[in-house]
Scaffold this motif. Structure first.
Motif, PDB file in Angstrom:
ATOM      1  N   VAL A  39     114.149 -65.549 106.066  1.00  0.00           N
ATOM      2  CA  VAL A  39     114.963 -65.300 104.829  1.00  0.00           C
ATOM      3  C   VAL A  39     113.985 -64.283 103.733  1.00  0.00           C
ATOM      4  N   ARG A  40     112.625 -64.686 103.497  1.00  0.00           N
ATOM      5  CA  ARG A  40     111.741 -63.859 102.836  1.00  0.00           C
ATOM      6  C   ARG A  40     111.738 -62.494 103.295  1.00  0.00           C
ATOM      7  N   ALA A  41     111.776 -62.248 104.510  1.00  0.00           N
ATOM      8  CA  ALA A  41     111.609 -60.906 104.919  1.00  0.00           C
ATOM      9  C   ALA A  41     113.012 -60.273 104.782  1.00  0.00           C
ATOM     10  N   ASP A  42     113.974 -60.729 105.059  1.00  0.00           N
ATOM     11  CA  ASP A  42     115.499 -60.239 104.573  1.00  0.00           C
ATOM     12  C   ASP A  42     115.404 -59.740 103.128  1.00  0.00           C
ATOM     13  N   LEU A  43     115.009 -60.645 102.326  1.00  0.00           N
ATOM     14  CA  LEU A  43     114.898 -60.371 101.086  1.00  0.00           C
ATOM     15  C   LEU A  43     114.123 -59.044 100.614  1.00  0.00           C
ATOM     16  N   ALA A  44     112.926 -59.172 101.356  1.00  0.00           N
ATOM     17  CA  ALA A  44     111.961 -58.052 100.798  1.00  0.00           C
ATOM     18  C   ALA A  44     112.510 -56.605 101.458  1.00  0.00           C
ATOM     19  N   GLU A  45     113.423 -56.891 102.480  1.00  0.00           N
ATOM     20  CA  GLU A  45     114.080 -55.479 103.247  1.00  0.00           C
ATOM     21  C   GLU A  45     114.991 -55.126 102.127  1.00  0.00           C
ATOM     22  N   TRP A  46     115.965 -56.119 101.573  1.00  0.00           N
ATOM     23  CA  TRP A  46     117.008 -55.697 100.556  1.00  0.00           C
ATOM     24  C   TRP A  46     116.110 -55.271  99.259  1.00  0.00           C
ATOM     25  N   ARG A  47     115.078 -55.675  98.911  1.00  0.00           N
ATOM     26  CA  ARG A  47     114.581 -55.086  97.613  1.00  0.00           C
ATOM     27  C   ARG A  47     113.979 -53.786  97.968  1.00  0.00           C
ATOM     28  N   ALA A  48     113.504 -53.419  99.077  1.00  0.00           N
ATOM     29  CA  ALA A  48     113.037 -52.013  99.356  1.00  0.00           C
ATOM     30  C   ALA A  48     114.212 -51.022  99.439  1.00  0.00           C
ATOM     31  N   GLN A  64     125.915 -54.133  97.131  1.00  0.00           N
ATOM     32  CA  GLN A  64     126.741 -53.486  98.299  1.00  0.00           C
ATOM     33  C   GLN A  64     125.922 -52.034  98.643  1.00  0.00           C
ATOM     34  N   ARG A  65     125.459 -51.432  97.785  1.00  0.00           N
ATOM     35  CA  ARG A  65     124.460 -50.050  97.970  1.00  0.00           C
ATOM     36  C   ARG A  65     123.430 -50.456  98.984  1.00  0.00           C
ATOM     37  N   ALA A  66     122.572 -51.524  98.527  1.00  0.00           N
ATOM     38  CA  ALA A  66     121.494 -51.957  99.202  1.00  0.00           C
ATOM     39  C   ALA A  66     121.736 -52.792 100.599  1.00  0.00           C
ATOM     40  N   GLY A  67     122.982 -53.375 100.791  1.00  0.00           N
ATOM     41  CA  GLY A  67     123.687 -53.899 102.090  1.00  0.00           C
ATOM     42  C   GLY A  67     124.035 -52.618 102.983  1.00  0.00           C
ATOM     43  N   ALA A  68     124.430 -51.388 102.504  1.00  0.00           N
ATOM     44  CA  ALA A  68     124.702 -50.382 103.257  1.00  0.00           C
ATOM     45  C   ALA A  68     123.346 -49.741 103.821  1.00  0.00           C
ATOM     46  N   ILE A  69     122.349 -49.490 102.748  1.00  0.00           N
ATOM     47  CA  ILE A  69     121.003 -49.052 103.353  1.00  0.00           C
ATOM     48  C   ILE A  69     120.443 -49.840 104.131  1.00  0.00           C
ATOM     49  N   VAL A  70     120.350 -51.184 104.149  1.00  0.00           N
ATOM     50  CA  VAL A  70     119.704 -52.290 105.203  1.00  0.00           C
ATOM     51  C   VAL A  70     120.386 -51.992 106.605  1.00  0.00           C
ATOM     52  N   ARG A  73     119.451 -48.776 108.228  1.00  0.00           N
ATOM     53  CA  ARG A  73     118.181 -48.903 108.661  1.00  0.00           C
ATOM     54  C   ARG A  73     118.099 -49.720 109.938  1.00  0.00           C
ATOM     55  N   ARG A  74     118.773 -50.912 110.049  1.00  0.00           N
ATOM     56  CA  ARG A  74     118.814 -51.624 110.998  1.00  0.00           C
ATOM     57  C   ARG A  74     119.684 -50.963 112.175  1.00  0.00           C
ATOM     58  N   ALA A  75     120.648 -50.340 111.961  1.00  0.00           N
ATOM     59  CA  ALA A  75     121.248 -49.503 112.921  1.00  0.00           C
ATOM     60  C   ALA A  75     120.300 -48.450 113.765  1.00  0.00           C
ATOM     61  N   ALA A  76     119.596 -47.703 112.652  1.00  0.00           N
ATOM     62  CA  ALA A  76     118.744 -46.800 113.356  1.00  0.00           C
ATOM     63  C   ALA A  76     117.564 -47.370 114.070  1.00  0.00           C
ATOM     64  N   ALA A  77     116.984 -48.518 113.672  1.00  0.00           N
ATOM     65  CA  ALA A  77     115.948 -49.103 114.336  1.00  0.00           C
ATOM     66  C   ALA A  77     116.398 -49.592 115.653  1.00  0.00           C
TER      67      ALA A  77
END
Length: 84
Positions: A39-48, A64-70, A73-77
């Motif tokens: 959960v902490r790693a997920d929050l850090a990813e959203w904050r980034a 919504q904007r941060a969710g789309a970016i995350v 990034r996950r799809a690209a990874a």
């Protein structure tokens, strides 16, 4: 102890062992509960990605904007890198 109580105690012990063994043998479920570290790693990813949990004025848009970016990034990874 009399024989009936020993049998009952034995059956109870066996039932507990079977229940704990089947609970430990559950397959991995990715939609199951997360650990605190996950959960902490997920929050850090959203904050980034620009999400601020304290920005309640722009709440739906920034989440919504941060969710789309995350998600991007996950799809690209997850995609295999093409060799050039």
């Amino acid at each position: 102890m009399d024989t009936l109580s020993r049998v009952a105690l034995g059956l109870l012990t066996a039932a507990c062992c079977v229940a704990s063994t089947s609970a430990l043998a559950q397959p991995y479920n990715p939609s199951g509960p997360l650990t605190r570290a996950q959960v902490r790693a997920d929050l850090a990813e959203w904050r980034a990605a620009g999400y601020d949990p304290l920005d309640w004025i722009n709440y739906p848009e920034n989440a919504q904007r941060a969710g789309a970016i995350v998600a991007q990034r996950r799809a690209a990874a997850a995609m295999p890198q093409s060799v050039q």
